[in-house]
Design a protein around this motif. Structure first.
Motif, short mmCIF file in Angstrom:
data_model
loop_
_atom_site.label_atom_id
_atom_site.label_comp_id
_atom_site.label_asym_id
_atom_site.label_seq_id
_atom_site.Cartn_x
_atom_site.Cartn_y
_atom_site.Cartn_z
N VAL A 254 -0.99 12.77 -1.32
CA VAL A 254 -0.09 12.67 -0.17
C VAL A 254 0.91 13.82 -0.16
O VAL A 254 1.26 14.37 0.90
CB VAL A 254 0.64 11.31 -0.16
CG1 VAL A 254 1.71 11.28 0.94
CG2 VAL A 254 -0.35 10.18 0.06
N LYS A 255 1.39 14.21 -1.33
CA LYS A 255 2.36 15.30 -1.44
C LYS A 255 1.72 16.67 -1.25
O LYS A 255 2.34 17.59 -0.74
CB LYS A 255 3.07 15.24 -2.79
CG LYS A 255 3.96 14.02 -2.97
CD LYS A 255 4.56 13.96 -4.37
CE LYS A 255 5.42 12.72 -4.56
NZ LYS A 255 5.97 12.63 -5.94
N GLU B 235 -1.69 17.46 4.09
CA GLU B 235 -1.22 16.89 5.34
C GLU B 235 -2.20 15.79 5.72
O GLU B 235 -3.24 16.04 6.35
CB GLU B 235 -1.17 17.97 6.42
CG GLU B 235 -0.47 17.54 7.69
CD GLU B 235 1.02 17.36 7.52
OE1 GLU B 235 1.60 16.54 8.25
OE2 GLU B 235 1.61 18.05 6.67
N ARG C 108 5.67 5.13 1.73
CA ARG C 108 6.60 5.06 2.85
C ARG C 108 7.92 5.77 2.56
O ARG C 108 8.64 6.16 3.49
CB ARG C 108 6.87 3.60 3.20
CG ARG C 108 5.79 2.99 4.08
CD ARG C 108 5.86 3.54 5.50
NE ARG C 108 4.65 3.24 6.25
CZ ARG C 108 3.65 4.07 6.42
NH1 ARG C 108 3.70 5.29 5.90
NH2 ARG C 108 2.60 3.73 7.14
N ILE D 181 8.15 8.68 1.33
CA ILE D 181 7.96 10.12 1.52
C ILE D 181 7.14 10.48 2.75
O ILE D 181 7.05 11.65 3.12
CB ILE D 181 7.29 10.76 0.27
CG1 ILE D 181 5.92 10.11 0.00
CG2 ILE D 181 8.20 10.65 -0.93
CD1 ILE D 181 5.16 10.78 -1.13
N SER D 182 6.54 9.49 3.41
CA SER D 182 5.67 9.80 4.54
C SER D 182 5.56 8.62 5.49
O SER D 182 5.62 7.46 5.07
CB SER D 182 4.27 10.18 4.04
OG SER D 182 3.37 10.36 5.12
N ASP D 183 5.38 8.92 6.79
CA ASP D 183 5.14 7.87 7.78
C ASP D 183 3.68 7.86 8.23
O ASP D 183 3.35 7.37 9.30
CB ASP D 183 6.07 8.05 8.98
CG ASP D 183 5.89 9.40 9.68
OD1 ASP D 183 5.09 10.23 9.19
OD2 ASP D 183 6.54 9.62 10.72
N VAL D 184 2.79 8.40 7.40
CA VAL D 184 1.36 8.43 7.70
C VAL D 184 0.84 7.01 7.95
O VAL D 184 1.23 6.07 7.24
CB VAL D 184 0.58 9.10 6.54
CG1 VAL D 184 0.80 8.36 5.23
CG2 VAL D 184 -0.90 9.18 6.85
N HIS E 206 11.76 14.93 0.09
CA HIS E 206 11.18 15.15 1.40
C HIS E 206 11.11 16.63 1.76
O HIS E 206 10.10 17.10 2.28
CB HIS E 206 11.99 14.41 2.48
CG HIS E 206 11.41 14.59 3.85
ND1 HIS E 206 10.41 13.78 4.34
CD2 HIS E 206 11.66 15.52 4.82
CE1 HIS E 206 10.08 14.19 5.56
NE2 HIS E 206 10.82 15.24 5.87
#
Length: 236
Positions: A43-44, A47, A70, A72-75, A182
């Protein structure tokens, strides 16, 4: 399709089946992770457009992993699991999941739900404002441009990313760890407090009337930083 998919699953046979399914549906970038630690790294590093997440993993459970993602990301995240109780489903949604599919499943249903979520996400992005306005400054997300009192101001990449993140989450307090992870991609680096403080200070020099008494980028003692959006104006 341009969006990349991350499959978080420890059953190799299921991973292969999902990869074949996604390949037939036109997804060109498909990543896999067989543990929670590997998943967070993916994830880090990449993309990711959408995640298929199993609950039962060798080093963690998917509910806890979803909560970590969640941070670090809203994927978009779709749980794909043998856990079938109503409580499991409620837990999945409460941890930040966007959908919940139980095993055994119909592969065509999985493909349809993936497409539906990605379609909604694309539409939301098109409708989302690309400009943040206040009485003092304007930040153009798509052009990476900062305008202060009508004049364009140079804003290096990290300062822009930091300000953009805070503008996208106005009136929310973020710790130094959260901001560093972030914007810089890691929270374990020594000296992150000073790095964040320096970048906040530089932004204050650009957007505040009086940097020594900031009204926009505020320090919430003992908690972190917040962008005060009292003077925010509607996008035009």
């Amino acid at each position: 399709m341009s969006e990349s998919i991350l499959i978080i699953e420890d059953e190799i046979g299921l991973i292969k089946m999902l990869k074949r399914l996604l390949d037939k549906e036109g997804f060109q970038e498909i990543y896999q992770a067989e543990s929670g630690a590997e998943a967070l790294s993916k994830v880090k590093e990449h993309e990711i457009g959408l995640i298929l997440l199993d609950v039962m993993l060798p080093d963690t459970n998917g509910f806890d992993l979803c909560q970590q993602i969640r941070e670090i990301s809203d994927v978009p995240i779709i749980f794909l699991t043998a856990r079938t109780t109503d409580m499991d489903k409620l837990t999945g949604f409460s941890m930040g999941g966007d959908d919940y599919i139980t095993k055994p499943f119909n592969p065509l249903e999985v493909a349809a739900r993936i497409k539906a979520i990605l379609h909604r996400q694309r539409r939301t992005k098109l409708e989302a404002p690309q400009v943040f306005r206040t009485d003092r400054f304007v930040l153009h997300y798509d052009q990476a441009k900062l305008i202060v009192e009508g004049k364009e101001v140079n804003c290096p990449a990290k300062e822009f990313q930091l300000l953009k993140f805070m503008c996208q989450h106005p009136n929310q307090v973020f710790s130094v760890d959260h901001l560093y992870e972030h914007v810089w991609g890691d929270y374990s680096i020594v000296g992150k407090e000073n790095t964040v403080m320096v970048h906040i200070s530089r932004l204050r020099q650009k957007i505040e009337k009086d940097p020594k008494h900031p009204e926009c980028l505020k320090n919430v003692r003992g908690l972190g930083y917040m962008l005060n959006a009292e003077n925010q104006r509607s996008p035009q």
